[in-house]
Design a protein around this motif. Structure first.
Motif, mmCIF file in Angstrom:
data_model
loop_
_atom_site.group_PDB
_atom_site.id
_atom_site.type_symbol
_atom_site.label_atom_id
_atom_site.label_comp_id
_atom_site.label_asym_id
_atom_site.label_seq_id
_atom_site.Cartn_x
_atom_site.Cartn_y
_atom_site.Cartn_z
ATOM 1 N N ARG A 16 -6.186 -23.392 12.304
ATOM 2 C CA ARG A 16 -5.351 -22.408 13.003
ATOM 3 C C ARG A 16 -6.043 -21.048 13.046
ATOM 4 N NH1 ARG A 16 0.404 -20.427 10.917
ATOM 5 N NH2 ARG A 16 -1.000 -19.156 9.701
ATOM 6 N N ASP A 17 -6.713 -20.675 11.974
ATOM 7 C CA ASP A 17 -7.465 -19.418 11.973
ATOM 8 C C ASP A 17 -8.589 -19.443 13.001
ATOM 9 O OD1 ASP A 17 -5.829 -18.448 9.982
ATOM 10 O OD2 ASP A 17 -7.296 -18.763 8.358
ATOM 11 N N ALA A 18 -9.238 -20.581 13.144
ATOM 12 C CA ALA A 18 -10.286 -20.714 14.166
ATOM 13 C C ALA A 18 -9.684 -20.564 15.564
ATOM 14 C CB ALA A 18 -10.991 -22.071 14.031
ATOM 15 N N MET A 19 -8.488 -21.097 15.765
ATOM 16 C CA MET A 19 -7.811 -20.951 17.060
ATOM 17 C C MET A 19 -7.456 -19.481 17.307
ATOM 18 S SD MET A 19 -5.369 -24.272 16.711
ATOM 19 C CE MET A 19 -4.621 -24.341 18.320
ATOM 20 N N ASP A 20 -7.026 -18.783 16.277
ATOM 21 C CA ASP A 20 -6.686 -17.367 16.418
ATOM 22 C C ASP A 20 -7.915 -16.531 16.774
ATOM 23 O OD1 ASP A 20 -4.033 -17.901 15.832
ATOM 24 O OD2 ASP A 20 -4.204 -17.280 13.730
ATOM 25 N N ARG A 21 -9.049 -16.856 16.171
ATOM 26 C CA ARG A 21 -10.284 -16.107 16.425
ATOM 27 C C ARG A 21 -10.877 -16.410 17.791
ATOM 28 N NH1 ARG A 21 -11.364 -17.657 11.313
ATOM 29 N NH2 ARG A 21 -12.709 -19.318 12.038
ATOM 30 N N ALA A 22 -10.858 -17.675 18.173
ATOM 31 C CA ALA A 22 -11.563 -18.102 19.386
ATOM 32 C C ALA A 22 -10.599 -18.614 20.450
ATOM 33 C CB ALA A 22 -12.583 -19.178 19.030
ATOM 34 N N TYR A 23 -9.438 -17.971 20.590
ATOM 35 C CA TYR A 23 -8.413 -18.441 21.531
ATOM 36 C C TYR A 23 -8.906 -18.527 22.970
ATOM 37 C CZ TYR A 23 -7.942 -13.532 22.694
ATOM 38 O OH TYR A 23 -8.206 -12.253 23.092
ATOM 39 N N ALA A 24 -9.878 -17.690 23.339
ATOM 40 C CA ALA A 24 -10.355 -17.681 24.729
ATOM 41 C C ALA A 24 -11.407 -18.756 24.993
ATOM 42 C CB ALA A 24 -10.914 -16.307 25.085
ATOM 43 N N GLN A 25 -11.878 -19.401 23.946
ATOM 44 C CA GLN A 25 -12.889 -20.445 24.097
ATOM 45 C C GLN A 25 -12.221 -21.784 24.388
ATOM 46 O OE1 GLN A 25 -16.073 -19.452 24.061
ATOM 47 N NE2 GLN A 25 -15.190 -17.429 23.686
#
Length: 130
Positions: A16-25
């Motif tokens: 989930r943290d990875a999704m928060d950081r890279a939401y535009a990817q």
């Protein structure tokens, strides 16, 4: 809480943290499952059980939250914002935004411009619910 449950929660939080950081990817379930070190099917089931929504819906909501901010605070076009936050087409962006926020992006921008209230109140009142 057992050690296994703690480890599962830690893995889901990492994804989930990875999704928060890279939401535009472009993020898909297999990529997120690799981050959590589990199989894609197990990741999808466990993420939903842990956070109450699918990984895809969580990612869409994060993108829409960022778009809401950009619509309120910038004069950029809706199309530019759509691509900046990670959507592939303006149609998908508009439909998803309307589903989550309850009105289309242009109407949201118009209403946000009309209301001159402190940002902290705007954030609290306009945060989409899962």
């Amino acid at each position: 809480m057992s050690r296994a449950a703690e480890e599962t929660n830690r893995r889901m939080l990492r994804a989930r943290d990875a999704m928060d950081r890279a939401y535009a990817q472009p993020l898909d379930v297999p990529a997120l499952a690799r981050i959590a070190h589990v199989s894609p099917a197990h990741f999808a089931r466990t993420f939903r059980a842990t956070f109450g929504e699918t990984p895809h819906r969580y990612l869409q909501r994060r993108r829409v939250e960022r778009a809401m901010y950009l619509l309120r605070e910038t004069d950029r076009s809706v199309t530019d914002i759509c691509f900046e936050v990670g959507f592939g087409s303006p149609g998908t962006f508009s439909r998803t935004f309307r589903d989550i926020v309850g009105r289309p992006p242009r109407a949201y921008r118009k209403e946000a411009a009309a209301a001159d209230v402190p940002t902290c109140f705007t954030k609290a009142w306009t945060r989409p619910v899962p």
